[in-house]
Scaffold this motif. Structure first.
Motif, PDB file in Angstrom:
ATOM      1  N   MET A   1       0.826  -1.212   0.000  1.00 34.85           N
ATOM      2  CA  MET A   1       0.000   0.000   0.000  1.00 34.85           C
ATOM      3  C   MET A   1       0.862   1.264   0.000  1.00 34.85           C
ATOM      4  N   GLY A   2       2.071   1.152   0.549  1.00 32.67           N
ATOM      5  CA  GLY A   2       2.942   2.314   0.573  1.00 32.67           C
ATOM      6  C   GLY A   2       3.311   2.803  -0.808  1.00 32.67           C
ATOM      7  N   ARG A   3       3.241   1.927  -1.815  1.00 38.36           N
ATOM      8  CA  ARG A   3       3.594   2.309  -3.185  1.00 38.36           C
ATOM      9  C   ARG A   3       2.576   3.253  -3.817  1.00 38.36           C
ATOM     10  N   LEU A   4       1.411   3.420  -3.179  1.00 37.94           N
ATOM     11  CA  LEU A   4       0.412   4.354  -3.713  1.00 37.94           C
ATOM     12  C   LEU A   4       0.858   5.800  -3.558  1.00 37.94           C
ATOM     13  N   GLY A   5       1.822   6.040  -2.686  1.00 31.67           N
ATOM     14  CA  GLY A   5       2.334   7.394  -2.510  1.00 31.67           C
ATOM     15  C   GLY A   5       1.462   8.288  -1.649  1.00 31.67           C
ATOM     16  N   LEU A   6       0.665   7.683  -0.784  1.00 28.31           N
ATOM     17  CA  LEU A   6      -0.202   8.479   0.084  1.00 28.31           C
ATOM     18  C   LEU A   6       0.476   8.805   1.407  1.00 28.31           C
ATOM     19  N   TRP A   7       1.467   8.042   1.790  1.00 25.00           N
ATOM     20  CA  TRP A   7       2.202   8.317   3.028  1.00 25.00           C
ATOM     21  C   TRP A   7       3.645   7.857   2.846  1.00 25.00           C
ATOM     22  N   PHE A  17       1.556   5.557   7.832  1.00 24.07           N
ATOM     23  CA  PHE A  17       0.128   5.307   7.632  1.00 24.07           C
ATOM     24  C   PHE A  17      -0.722   5.887   8.753  1.00 24.07           C
ATOM     25  N   ASN A  18      -0.257   5.786  10.000  1.00 21.86           N
ATOM     26  CA  ASN A  18      -1.063   6.283  11.122  1.00 21.86           C
ATOM     27  C   ASN A  18      -1.348   7.775  11.001  1.00 21.86           C
ATOM     28  N   GLN A  19      -0.383   8.540  10.487  1.00 18.44           N
ATOM     29  CA  GLN A  19      -0.606   9.964  10.270  1.00 18.44           C
ATOM     30  C   GLN A  19      -1.653  10.185   9.186  1.00 18.44           C
ATOM     31  N   PHE A  20      -1.548   9.415   8.109  1.00 24.24           N
ATOM     32  CA  PHE A  20      -2.542   9.488   7.029  1.00 24.24           C
ATOM     33  C   PHE A  20      -3.933   9.144   7.552  1.00 24.24           C
ATOM     34  N   LEU A  21      -4.028   8.071   8.350  1.00 26.42           N
ATOM     35  CA  LEU A  21      -5.312   7.638   8.900  1.00 26.42           C
ATOM     36  C   LEU A  21      -5.905   8.695   9.815  1.00 26.42           C
ATOM     37  N   GLU A  22      -5.075   9.333  10.623  1.00 33.77           N
ATOM     38  CA  GLU A  22      -5.553  10.380  11.534  1.00 33.77           C
ATOM     39  C   GLU A  22      -6.147  11.556  10.768  1.00 33.77           C
ATOM     40  N   VAL A  23      -5.476  11.948   9.684  1.00 37.02           N
ATOM     41  CA  VAL A  23      -5.969  13.072   8.865  1.00 37.02           C
ATOM     42  C   VAL A  23      -7.281  12.706   8.191  1.00 37.02           C
ATOM     43  N   MET A  24      -7.360  11.498   7.624  1.00 35.62           N
ATOM     44  CA  MET A  24      -8.581  11.066   6.951  1.00 35.62           C
ATOM     45  C   MET A  24      -9.753  10.972   7.938  1.00 35.62           C
ATOM     46  N   ASP A  25      -9.454  10.504   9.146  1.00 38.04           N
ATOM     47  CA  ASP A  25     -10.489  10.397  10.170  1.00 38.04           C
ATOM     48  C   ASP A  25     -10.999  11.764  10.559  1.00 38.04           C
ATOM     49  N   ARG A  26     -10.112  12.743  10.591  1.00 36.49           N
ATOM     50  CA  ARG A  26     -10.509  14.098  10.980  1.00 36.49           C
ATOM     51  C   ARG A  26     -11.283  14.807   9.866  1.00 36.49           C
ATOM     52  N   LEU A  27     -10.891  14.609   8.613  1.00 33.47           N
ATOM     53  CA  LEU A  27     -11.512  15.322   7.495  1.00 33.47           C
ATOM     54  C   LEU A  27     -12.783  14.648   6.992  1.00 33.47           C
ATOM     55  N   GLY A  28     -12.914  13.331   7.201  1.00 36.71           N
ATOM     56  CA  GLY A  28     -14.167  12.662   6.874  1.00 36.71           C
ATOM     57  C   GLY A  28     -14.244  12.110   5.464  1.00 36.71           C
ATOM     58  N   THR A  29     -15.494  11.787   5.067  1.00 39.67           N
ATOM     59  CA  THR A  29     -15.753  11.094   3.800  1.00 39.67           C
ATOM     60  C   THR A  29     -15.299  11.900   2.591  1.00 39.67           C
ATOM     61  N   GLY A  30     -15.457  13.220   2.657  1.00 38.50           N
ATOM     62  CA  GLY A  30     -15.068  14.056   1.519  1.00 38.50           C
ATOM     63  C   GLY A  30     -13.606  13.881   1.147  1.00 38.50           C
ATOM     64  N   ALA A  31     -12.740  13.821   2.155  1.00 39.64           N
ATOM     65  CA  ALA A  31     -11.315  13.646   1.890  1.00 39.64           C
ATOM     66  C   ALA A  31     -11.030  12.276   1.289  1.00 39.64           C
ATOM     67  N   LYS A  40      -7.331   7.557  -8.970  1.00 34.45           N
ATOM     68  CA  LYS A  40      -7.851   7.168 -10.290  1.00 34.45           C
ATOM     69  C   LYS A  40      -7.252   8.040 -11.389  1.00 34.45           C
ATOM     70  N   ALA A  41      -7.090   9.351 -11.091  1.00 37.10           N
ATOM     71  CA  ALA A  41      -6.571  10.277 -12.093  1.00 37.10           C
ATOM     72  C   ALA A  41      -5.133   9.948 -12.486  1.00 37.10           C
ATOM     73  N   LYS A  42      -4.332   9.493 -11.531  1.00 37.09           N
ATOM     74  CA  LYS A  42      -2.937   9.198 -11.857  1.00 37.09           C
ATOM     75  C   LYS A  42      -2.714   7.720 -12.220  1.00 37.09           C
ATOM     76  N   GLY A  43      -3.812   6.952 -12.326  1.00 35.38           N
ATOM     77  CA  GLY A  43      -3.716   5.578 -12.787  1.00 35.38           C
ATOM     78  C   GLY A  43      -3.352   4.565 -11.736  1.00 35.38           C
ATOM     79  N   ALA A  44      -3.372   4.970 -10.464  1.00 30.94           N
ATOM     80  CA  ALA A  44      -3.025   4.039  -9.390  1.00 30.94           C
ATOM     81  C   ALA A  44      -4.215   3.181  -8.978  1.00 30.94           C
TER      82      ALA A  44
END
Length: 205
Positions: A1-7, A17-31, A40-44
């Protein structure tokens, strides 16, 4: 999953990942949806749907019968009563937040507390601070603290989000019996049946 470039190093979440998860949890479904579009836009990430080529569409009227209409009206009354109760509680919560700010300033500036602020300080003491607790109890206590600290505007946002999801689910549920009837008739005619749920939250049903 790290190869997706999200964290990871060089990303917005270098800690992991825990930092990414914390941000997503705080920002909600929209994020989460924005990240899906980004992948999807970058083909991942690849999302496919069935082709609509040579498809015909028809609307089926009179889906809601009297029983469903009665249930809908009762649900609307319930949510209206809940909104009134929530509004009253938000007014009380806003008053408590104003007093909390006054208390903070008084303590910071070293001013003596008036009787109202002293009473508020005693009444608003952390009721979840009970000494030795198990990890599960600590987690539950922290969740209660988090709920109590939510701003009134945020609570109203959560209310309307739950309101929309409930009535959307109710409308979808009201179509199930007719959808089954149509599907069985199609199977008897030798056709293949594909049931598509186009709204993402409805897939959880």
């Amino acid at each position: 999953m790290g190869r997706l470039g999200l964290w990871g190093p060089g990303t917005e979440h270098p800690v992991g990942f825990n930092q990414f998860l914390e941000v997503m949890d705080r920002l909600g479904t929209g994020a989460l949806e924005l990240h899906s579009l980004h992948l999807k836009a970058k083909g991942a990430m690849l999302a496919r749907t069935l082709s609509y080529s040579n498809c015909e569409f028809s609307l089926v009227p009179n889906v809601m019968d009297k029983d469903v209409a009665t249930l809908y009206d009762k649900a609307a009354d319930l949510w209206h009563d809940l909104y009134i109760a929530l509004t009253n509680d938000m007014k009380r919560r806003q008053g408590a937040m104003d007093l909390s700010e006054q208390l903070r300033k008084a303590v910071t500036e070293g001013r003596p507390l008036d009787p109202e602020l002293r009473r508020f300080r005693d009444e608003s003491a952390d009721s979840d601070d009970e000494g030795e607790m198990t990890q599960a109890e600590k987690t539950a206590a922290e969740y209660r603290r988090k709920c109590r600290s939510k701003k009134p505007k945020m609570v109203k946002t959560l209310y309307w989000g739950a309101h929309q999801r409930f009535f959307r689910s109710l409308c979808i549920a009201s179509k199930v019996d007719l959808a089954i009837k149509e599907a069985r008739e199609a199977l008897e005619d030798g056709k293949c049946v594909v049931v598509g749920l186009q709204v993402r939250p409805s897939t959880s049903l």
